[in-house]
Design a protein around this motif. Structure first.
Motif, PDB file in Angstrom:
ATOM      1  N   UNK A   4       9.712  45.580  40.791  1.00 17.65           N
ATOM      2  CA  UNK A   4       9.464  45.254  39.389  1.00 17.65           C
ATOM      3  C   UNK A   4      10.477  44.240  38.879  1.00 17.65           C
ATOM      4  N   UNK A   5      11.739  44.435  39.202  1.00 18.33           N
ATOM      5  CA  UNK A   5      12.780  43.505  38.761  1.00 18.33           C
ATOM      6  C   UNK A   5      12.561  42.112  39.351  1.00 18.33           C
ATOM      7  N   UNK A   6      12.209  42.042  40.619  1.00 16.79           N
ATOM      8  CA  UNK A   6      11.963  40.749  41.259  1.00 16.79           C
ATOM      9  C   UNK A   6      10.754  40.052  40.639  1.00 16.79           C
ATOM     10  N   UNK A   7       9.703  40.794  40.402  1.00 14.74           N
ATOM     11  CA  UNK A   7       8.497  40.229  39.799  1.00 14.74           C
ATOM     12  C   UNK A   7       8.779  39.727  38.395  1.00 14.74           C
ATOM     13  N   UNK A   8       9.518  40.500  37.614  1.00 15.84           N
ATOM     14  CA  UNK A   8       9.869  40.094  36.261  1.00 15.84           C
ATOM     15  C   UNK A   8      10.698  38.815  36.284  1.00 15.84           C
ATOM     16  N   UNK A   9      11.642  38.731  37.201  1.00 13.17           N
ATOM     17  CA  UNK A   9      12.498  37.557  37.304  1.00 13.17           C
ATOM     18  C   UNK A   9      11.697  36.317  37.657  1.00 13.17           C
ATOM     19  N   UNK A  10      10.818  36.428  38.629  1.00 14.26           N
ATOM     20  CA  UNK A  10       9.974  35.291  39.020  1.00 14.26           C
ATOM     21  C   UNK A  10       9.050  34.916  37.871  1.00 14.26           C
ATOM     22  N   UNK A  11       8.471  35.928  37.238  1.00 18.35           N
ATOM     23  CA  UNK A  11       7.561  35.675  36.126  1.00 18.35           C
ATOM     24  C   UNK A  11       8.236  35.002  34.950  1.00 18.35           C
ATOM     25  N   UNK A  12       9.489  35.321  34.705  1.00 17.05           N
ATOM     26  CA  UNK A  12      10.227  34.708  33.595  1.00 17.05           C
ATOM     27  C   UNK A  12      10.747  33.319  33.962  1.00 17.05           C
ATOM     28  N   UNK A  13      11.055  33.099  35.209  1.00 18.52           N
ATOM     29  CA  UNK A  13      11.640  31.826  35.636  1.00 18.52           C
ATOM     30  C   UNK A  13      10.646  30.673  35.517  1.00 18.52           C
ATOM     31  N   UNK A  14       9.405  30.913  35.826  1.00 16.04           N
ATOM     32  CA  UNK A  14       8.414  29.834  35.840  1.00 16.04           C
ATOM     33  C   UNK A  14       8.256  29.184  34.459  1.00 16.04           C
ATOM     34  N   UNK A  15       7.974  29.934  33.395  1.00 10.72           N
ATOM     35  CA  UNK A  15       7.869  29.283  32.076  1.00 10.72           C
ATOM     36  C   UNK A  15       9.198  28.690  31.605  1.00 10.72           C
ATOM     37  N   UNK A  16      10.296  29.307  31.986  1.00 14.95           N
ATOM     38  CA  UNK A  16      11.606  28.771  31.604  1.00 14.95           C
ATOM     39  C   UNK A  16      11.825  27.398  32.227  1.00 14.95           C
ATOM     40  N   UNK A  17      11.508  27.257  33.487  1.00 18.43           N
ATOM     41  CA  UNK A  17      11.642  25.965  34.163  1.00 18.43           C
ATOM     42  C   UNK A  17      10.717  24.935  33.523  1.00 18.43           C
ATOM     43  N   UNK A  18       9.493  25.354  33.215  1.00 19.52           N
ATOM     44  CA  UNK A  18       8.544  24.447  32.553  1.00 19.52           C
ATOM     45  C   UNK A  18       9.113  23.978  31.217  1.00 19.52           C
ATOM     46  N   UNK A  19       9.728  24.878  30.466  1.00 16.19           N
ATOM     47  CA  UNK A  19      10.272  24.505  29.152  1.00 16.19           C
ATOM     48  C   UNK A  19      11.370  23.449  29.269  1.00 16.19           C
ATOM     49  N   UNK A  20      12.048  23.419  30.383  1.00 18.71           N
ATOM     50  CA  UNK A  20      13.099  22.423  30.589  1.00 18.71           C
ATOM     51  C   UNK A  20      12.544  21.056  30.981  1.00 18.71           C
ATOM     52  N   UNK A  21      11.302  21.016  31.416  1.00 18.66           N
ATOM     53  CA  UNK A  21      10.732  19.785  31.964  1.00 18.66           C
ATOM     54  C   UNK A  21       9.755  19.066  31.040  1.00 18.66           C
ATOM     55  N   UNK A  22       9.341  19.696  29.950  1.00 20.23           N
ATOM     56  CA  UNK A  22       8.321  19.089  29.089  1.00 20.23           C
ATOM     57  C   UNK A  22       8.936  18.578  27.799  1.00 20.23           C
ATOM     58  N   UNK A  23       8.267  17.634  27.132  1.00 20.77           N
ATOM     59  CA  UNK A  23       8.771  17.132  25.845  1.00 20.77           C
ATOM     60  C   UNK A  23       8.831  18.255  24.803  1.00 20.77           C
ATOM     61  N   UNK A  24       9.779  18.144  23.886  1.00 23.27           N
ATOM     62  CA  UNK A  24      10.011  19.189  22.884  1.00 23.27           C
ATOM     63  C   UNK A  24       8.765  19.515  22.068  1.00 23.27           C
ATOM     64  N   UNK A  25       7.952  18.538  21.749  1.00 21.95           N
ATOM     65  CA  UNK A  25       6.771  18.762  20.925  1.00 21.95           C
ATOM     66  C   UNK A  25       5.673  19.555  21.607  1.00 21.95           C
ATOM     67  N   UNK A  26       5.760  19.725  22.907  1.00 18.76           N
ATOM     68  CA  UNK A  26       4.696  20.438  23.633  1.00 18.76           C
ATOM     69  C   UNK A  26       5.160  21.764  24.217  1.00 18.76           C
ATOM     70  N   UNK A  27       6.377  22.164  23.899  1.00 21.70           N
ATOM     71  CA  UNK A  27       6.936  23.363  24.536  1.00 21.70           C
ATOM     72  C   UNK A  27       6.096  24.612  24.287  1.00 21.70           C
ATOM     73  N   UNK A  28       5.698  24.847  23.050  1.00 19.57           N
ATOM     74  CA  UNK A  28       4.973  26.089  22.742  1.00 19.57           C
ATOM     75  C   UNK A  28       3.715  26.238  23.597  1.00 19.57           C
ATOM     76  N   UNK A  29       2.913  25.185  23.644  1.00 20.14           N
ATOM     77  CA  UNK A  29       1.657  25.277  24.405  1.00 20.14           C
ATOM     78  C   UNK A  29       1.890  25.288  25.909  1.00 20.14           C
ATOM     79  N   UNK A  30       2.773  24.424  26.375  1.00 16.41           N
ATOM     80  CA  UNK A  30       2.965  24.362  27.823  1.00 16.41           C
ATOM     81  C   UNK A  30       3.617  25.623  28.368  1.00 16.41           C
TER      82      UNK A  30
END
Length: 94
Positions: A15-41
């Motif tokens: 469960x801990x590993x799955x939660x970590x992987x699940x949280x990491x993906x959107x976090x990484x995406x948030x670092x890579x997209x323009x600020x105006x599109x963060x919520x949707x992306x």
């Protein structure tokens, strides 16, 4: 009928590993997209991550993939919508 013994430590670590992987993906995406599109992306990335982990979980559990994956994505989307609605009611971004 085969009986299995509960393995709470293995379940907790999985469960801990799955939660970590699940949280990491959107976090990484948030670092890579323009600020105006963060919520949707990030929302879309979160749902894609839920779909992937739902499919993996269904496969690991010996279930079919489509129904469990759709169920996980639907419930995740409902949780996101509820969070956004609550945030709009109280006047805060969540």
């Amino acid at each position: 009928v085969a009986h299995s013994v509960a393995q709470p430590v293995q379940a907790a670590l999985t469960s801990a590993a799955t939660f970590t992987v699940g949280a990491a993906f959107p976090l990484i995406v948030s670092l890579l997209v323009p600020a105006g599109t963060i919520a949707w992306t990030v929302s879309i990335a979160g749902l894609v991550g839920l779909a992937a982990l739902g499919a993996v979980g269904a496969r690991a559990g010996g279930a079919g993939i489509i129904k469990p994956t759709l169920r996980v994505v639907f419930r995740g989307a409902m949780a996101m919508i509820a969070t956004a609605l609550i945030g709009s009611v109280v006047g805060r971004a969540v």
